[in-house]
Design a protein around this motif. Structure first.
Motif, PDB file in Angstrom:
ATOM      1  N   PHE A   5      60.345  33.798  76.587  1.00  0.00           N
ATOM      2  CA  PHE A   5      59.747  34.289  77.828  1.00  0.00           C
ATOM      3  C   PHE A   5      58.268  34.564  77.562  1.00  0.00           C
ATOM      4  CE2 PHE A   5      64.209  35.174  78.370  1.00  0.00           C
ATOM      5  CZ  PHE A   5      64.451  35.045  79.733  1.00  0.00           C
ATOM      6  N   PHE A   6      57.395  33.967  78.367  1.00  0.00           N
ATOM      7  CA  PHE A   6      55.966  34.047  78.022  1.00  0.00           C
ATOM      8  C   PHE A   6      55.061  34.068  79.239  1.00  0.00           C
ATOM      9  CE2 PHE A   6      56.623  29.577  78.733  1.00  0.00           C
ATOM     10  CZ  PHE A   6      55.402  29.028  79.088  1.00  0.00           C
ATOM     11  N   ASP A   7      53.890  34.675  79.026  1.00  0.00           N
ATOM     12  CA  ASP A   7      52.796  34.702  79.986  1.00  0.00           C
ATOM     13  C   ASP A   7      51.519  34.382  79.213  1.00  0.00           C
ATOM     14  OD1 ASP A   7      50.636  35.470  81.704  1.00  0.00           O
ATOM     15  OD2 ASP A   7      51.950  36.864  82.765  1.00  0.00           O
ATOM     16  N   ILE A   8      50.754  33.435  79.707  1.00  0.00           N
ATOM     17  CA  ILE A   8      49.547  32.956  79.025  1.00  0.00           C
ATOM     18  C   ILE A   8      48.483  34.044  78.930  1.00  0.00           C
ATOM     19  CG2 ILE A   8      47.612  31.319  79.321  1.00  0.00           C
ATOM     20  CD1 ILE A   8      49.745  29.311  80.378  1.00  0.00           C
ATOM     21  N   SER A   9      48.600  35.117  79.716  1.00  0.00           N
ATOM     22  CA  SER A   9      47.572  36.156  79.720  1.00  0.00           C
ATOM     23  C   SER A   9      47.602  37.053  78.489  1.00  0.00           C
ATOM     24  CB  SER A   9      47.729  37.036  80.975  1.00  0.00           C
ATOM     25  OG  SER A   9      48.945  37.772  80.928  1.00  0.00           O
ATOM     26  N   SER A  10      48.550  36.847  77.578  1.00  0.00           N
ATOM     27  CA  SER A  10      48.667  37.685  76.381  1.00  0.00           C
ATOM     28  C   SER A  10      48.216  36.932  75.131  1.00  0.00           C
ATOM     29  CB  SER A  10      50.128  38.114  76.200  1.00  0.00           C
ATOM     30  OG  SER A  10      50.396  38.488  74.865  1.00  0.00           O
ATOM     31  N   PRO A  11      47.293  37.505  74.329  1.00  0.00           N
ATOM     32  CA  PRO A  11      46.861  36.820  73.114  1.00  0.00           C
ATOM     33  C   PRO A  11      47.968  36.751  72.063  1.00  0.00           C
ATOM     34  CG  PRO A  11      45.940  39.033  73.159  1.00  0.00           C
ATOM     35  CD  PRO A  11      46.591  38.805  74.494  1.00  0.00           C
ATOM     36  N   TRP A  12      48.803  37.790  72.010  1.00  0.00           N
ATOM     37  CA  TRP A  12      49.906  37.770  71.046  1.00  0.00           C
ATOM     38  C   TRP A  12      50.924  36.691  71.412  1.00  0.00           C
ATOM     39  CZ3 TRP A  12      48.439  40.446  67.048  1.00  0.00           C
ATOM     40  CH2 TRP A  12      47.554  41.500  67.231  1.00  0.00           C
ATOM     41  N   HIS A  18      52.380  29.300  69.631  1.00  0.00           N
ATOM     42  CA  HIS A  18      51.945  28.342  68.614  1.00  0.00           C
ATOM     43  C   HIS A  18      52.875  28.368  67.402  1.00  0.00           C
ATOM     44  CE1 HIS A  18      49.041  26.187  66.027  1.00  0.00           C
ATOM     45  NE2 HIS A  18      49.359  27.075  65.100  1.00  0.00           N
ATOM     46  N   ASN A  19      53.243  29.545  66.950  1.00  0.00           N
ATOM     47  CA  ASN A  19      53.972  29.686  65.690  1.00  0.00           C
ATOM     48  C   ASN A  19      55.457  29.391  65.789  1.00  0.00           C
ATOM     49  OD1 ASN A  19      51.689  30.417  64.171  1.00  0.00           O
ATOM     50  ND2 ASN A  19      51.892  32.582  64.740  1.00  0.00           N
ATOM     51  N   ILE A  20      56.043  29.590  66.961  1.00  0.00           N
ATOM     52  CA  ILE A  20      57.490  29.411  67.056  1.00  0.00           C
ATOM     53  C   ILE A  20      57.879  27.934  67.094  1.00  0.00           C
ATOM     54  CG2 ILE A  20      57.813  29.392  69.577  1.00  0.00           C
ATOM     55  CD1 ILE A  20      60.208  31.346  69.032  1.00  0.00           C
ATOM     56  N   GLN A  21      56.964  27.073  67.462  1.00  0.00           N
ATOM     57  CA  GLN A  21      57.331  25.653  67.589  1.00  0.00           C
ATOM     58  C   GLN A  21      57.682  25.021  66.239  1.00  0.00           C
ATOM     59  OE1 GLN A  21      55.077  23.326  70.668  1.00  0.00           O
ATOM     60  NE2 GLN A  21      53.972  25.266  70.914  1.00  0.00           N
ATOM     61  N   PRO A  22      56.858  25.161  65.202  1.00  0.00           N
ATOM     62  CA  PRO A  22      57.277  24.601  63.907  1.00  0.00           C
ATOM     63  C   PRO A  22      58.500  25.311  63.335  1.00  0.00           C
ATOM     64  CG  PRO A  22      55.221  25.833  63.680  1.00  0.00           C
ATOM     65  CD  PRO A  22      55.478  25.686  65.145  1.00  0.00           C
ATOM     66  N   ALA A  72      45.080  35.330  64.172  1.00  0.00           N
ATOM     67  CA  ALA A  72      44.475  34.104  64.702  1.00  0.00           C
ATOM     68  C   ALA A  72      43.990  33.209  63.568  1.00  0.00           C
ATOM     69  CB  ALA A  72      43.320  34.459  65.640  1.00  0.00           C
ATOM     70  N   ARG A  73      43.376  33.818  62.559  1.00  0.00           N
ATOM     71  CA  ARG A  73      42.911  33.050  61.408  1.00  0.00           C
ATOM     72  C   ARG A  73      44.092  32.395  60.691  1.00  0.00           C
ATOM     73  NH1 ARG A  73      41.153  36.991  58.931  1.00  0.00           N
ATOM     74  NH2 ARG A  73      39.292  37.197  60.222  1.00  0.00           N
ATOM     75  N   SER A  74      45.163  33.134  60.541  1.00  0.00           N
ATOM     76  CA  SER A  74      46.349  32.601  59.882  1.00  0.00           C
ATOM     77  C   SER A  74      46.927  31.412  60.627  1.00  0.00           C
ATOM     78  CB  SER A  74      47.413  33.702  59.764  1.00  0.00           C
ATOM     79  OG  SER A  74      48.612  33.207  59.224  1.00  0.00           O
ATOM     80  N   ALA A  75      46.876  31.462  61.960  1.00  0.00           N
ATOM     81  CA  ALA A  75      47.437  30.383  62.778  1.00  0.00           C
ATOM     82  C   ALA A  75      46.453  29.249  63.013  1.00  0.00           C
ATOM     83  CB  ALA A  75      47.894  30.947  64.121  1.00  0.00           C
ATOM     84  N   LYS A  80      39.173  34.925  71.473  1.00  0.00           N
ATOM     85  CA  LYS A  80      38.123  35.892  71.797  1.00  0.00           C
ATOM     86  C   LYS A  80      38.772  37.063  72.531  1.00  0.00           C
ATOM     87  CE  LYS A  80      34.107  36.805  74.664  1.00  0.00           C
ATOM     88  NZ  LYS A  80      33.223  36.342  75.755  1.00  0.00           N
ATOM     89  N   MET A  81      38.564  38.272  72.010  1.00  0.00           N
ATOM     90  CA  MET A  81      39.161  39.449  72.632  1.00  0.00           C
ATOM     91  C   MET A  81      38.124  40.551  72.754  1.00  0.00           C
ATOM     92  SD  MET A  81      41.898  40.617  73.949  1.00  0.00           S
ATOM     93  CE  MET A  81      42.537  42.206  74.471  1.00  0.00           C
ATOM     94  N   PRO A  82      37.865  41.022  73.981  1.00  0.00           N
ATOM     95  CA  PRO A  82      38.472  40.553  75.219  1.00  0.00           C
ATOM     96  C   PRO A  82      37.703  39.370  75.791  1.00  0.00           C
ATOM     97  CG  PRO A  82      37.062  42.423  75.689  1.00  0.00           C
ATOM     98  CD  PRO A  82      37.018  42.219  74.196  1.00  0.00           C
ATOM     99  N   PRO A  83      38.369  38.534  76.567  1.00  0.00           N
ATOM    100  CA  PRO A  83      37.647  37.489  77.301  1.00  0.00           C
ATOM    101  C   PRO A  83      36.780  38.121  78.390  1.00  0.00           C
ATOM    102  CG  PRO A  83      40.025  37.079  77.226  1.00  0.00           C
ATOM    103  CD  PRO A  83      39.810  38.487  76.783  1.00  0.00           C
ATOM    104  N   SER A  84      35.929  37.307  78.999  1.00  0.00           N
ATOM    105  CA  SER A  84      35.043  37.829  80.054  1.00  0.00           C
ATOM    106  C   SER A  84      35.840  38.365  81.234  1.00  0.00           C
ATOM    107  CB  SER A  84      34.084  36.730  80.522  1.00  0.00           C
ATOM    108  OG  SER A  84      33.264  36.297  79.457  1.00  0.00           O
ATOM    109  N   VAL A  85      36.953  37.706  81.558  1.00  0.00           N
ATOM    110  CA  VAL A  85      37.844  38.161  82.623  1.00  0.00           C
ATOM    111  C   VAL A  85      39.124  38.655  81.962  1.00  0.00           C
ATOM    112  CG1 VAL A  85      39.149  37.513  84.677  1.00  0.00           C
ATOM    113  CG2 VAL A  85      36.885  36.517  84.273  1.00  0.00           C
ATOM    114  N   PHE A  86      39.319  39.972  81.963  1.00  0.00           N
ATOM    115  CA  PHE A  86      40.508  40.537  81.324  1.00  0.00           C
ATOM    116  C   PHE A  86      40.894  41.844  82.004  1.00  0.00           C
ATOM    117  CE2 PHE A  86      42.687  43.225  78.224  1.00  0.00           C
ATOM    118  CZ  PHE A  86      43.703  42.372  77.838  1.00  0.00           C
ATOM    119  N   PRO A  87      42.145  41.971  82.410  1.00  0.00           N
ATOM    120  CA  PRO A  87      43.192  40.945  82.333  1.00  0.00           C
ATOM    121  C   PRO A  87      42.969  39.852  83.372  1.00  0.00           C
ATOM    122  CG  PRO A  87      44.014  42.883  83.462  1.00  0.00           C
ATOM    123  CD  PRO A  87      42.651  43.249  82.972  1.00  0.00           C
TER     124      PRO A  87
END
Length: 210
Positions: A5-12, A18-22, A72-75, A80-87
């Motif tokens: 279950f996901f929402d693109i508005s979350s950086p985590w 990204h990580n769950i696919q492999p 993020a570096r690991s992945a 960028k946190m926070p983006p210009s428009v957040f949330p």
């Protein structure tokens, strides 16, 4: 089966997506992608998120930025946190994911990946039709068809149903991940625990077959 279950508005969620696919591929597990609107969760059962944003604990906020940067570096992702428009209002992007799951299933993951990267990496406002049009062009989706599709009542209803479903099953944010329907995990940093579950399952299956 893994439900994500996901929402693109979350950086985590970007990290976990990204990580769950492999991880799923390694264990030959299917992922059932379940787009939601995390704001609907916060409004319904977890309004403390809004209070935390208004009055953050400075030391905790500083560490969160470091922690996010480390992950993020690991992945290998740019965040960028926070983006210009957040949330950001992600409702159109999430409806787009649902429409693609129905109409062009194979393109949903590339579309969501591009939307994550556009918002978190390129600092683009994914609530805007022009930005969604750019994302569509990048992954080979007809933008006019997608923008028309996300206005369908059935797509709007499905996004609400997915959000209501994760709430009913104990979820309180994004990403919420279920293994075999009832075993719930929250957040990117729980993926090692999911790996252990899948490894135990594989070992038990091998033992039973022996």
């Amino acid at each position: 089966m893994i439900e994500f279950f996901f929402d693109i508005s979350s950086p985590w969620t970007y990290l976990a997506f990204h990580n769950i696919q492999p991880l799923a591929k390694e264990f030959d597990e299917e992922i059932e992608w379940r787009p939601i609107l995390v704001g609907g969760i916060f409004n319904t059962i977890n309004p403390s998120v809004y209070e935390m944003r208004k009055t953050p604990v400075p030391a905790k906020a500083m560490y969160m930025l470091k922690d996010l940067g480390d992950w993020a570096r690991s992945a290998g992702l740019a965040i960028k946190m926070p983006p210009s428009v957040f949330p950001v209002n992600s409702v159109k992007a999430m409806r787009g994911c649902l429409w693609l799951l129905r109409e062009q299933r194979a393109v949903m993951v590339p579309f969501a990946t591009a939307a994550f990267a556009s918002y978190w990496g390129d600092d683009r406002d994914i609530s805007q039709d022009a930005v969604l049009t750019e994302i569509c062009a990048r992954v080979g989706v007809d933008p006019q068809a997608l923008l028309a599709g996300i206005a369908e009542q059935s797509i709007k209803d499905q996004l609400k149903a997915n959000t209501d479903d994760v709430i009913a099953r104990g979820g309180f944010g994004s990403p919420t991940i279920f293994v075999d329907k009832t075993d719930m995990y929250f957040g990117n940093d729980r993926l090692p625990l999911i790996r252990e579950v899948l490894a135990r399952r594989r070992a038990n299956a091998a033992s039973s077959a022996a």
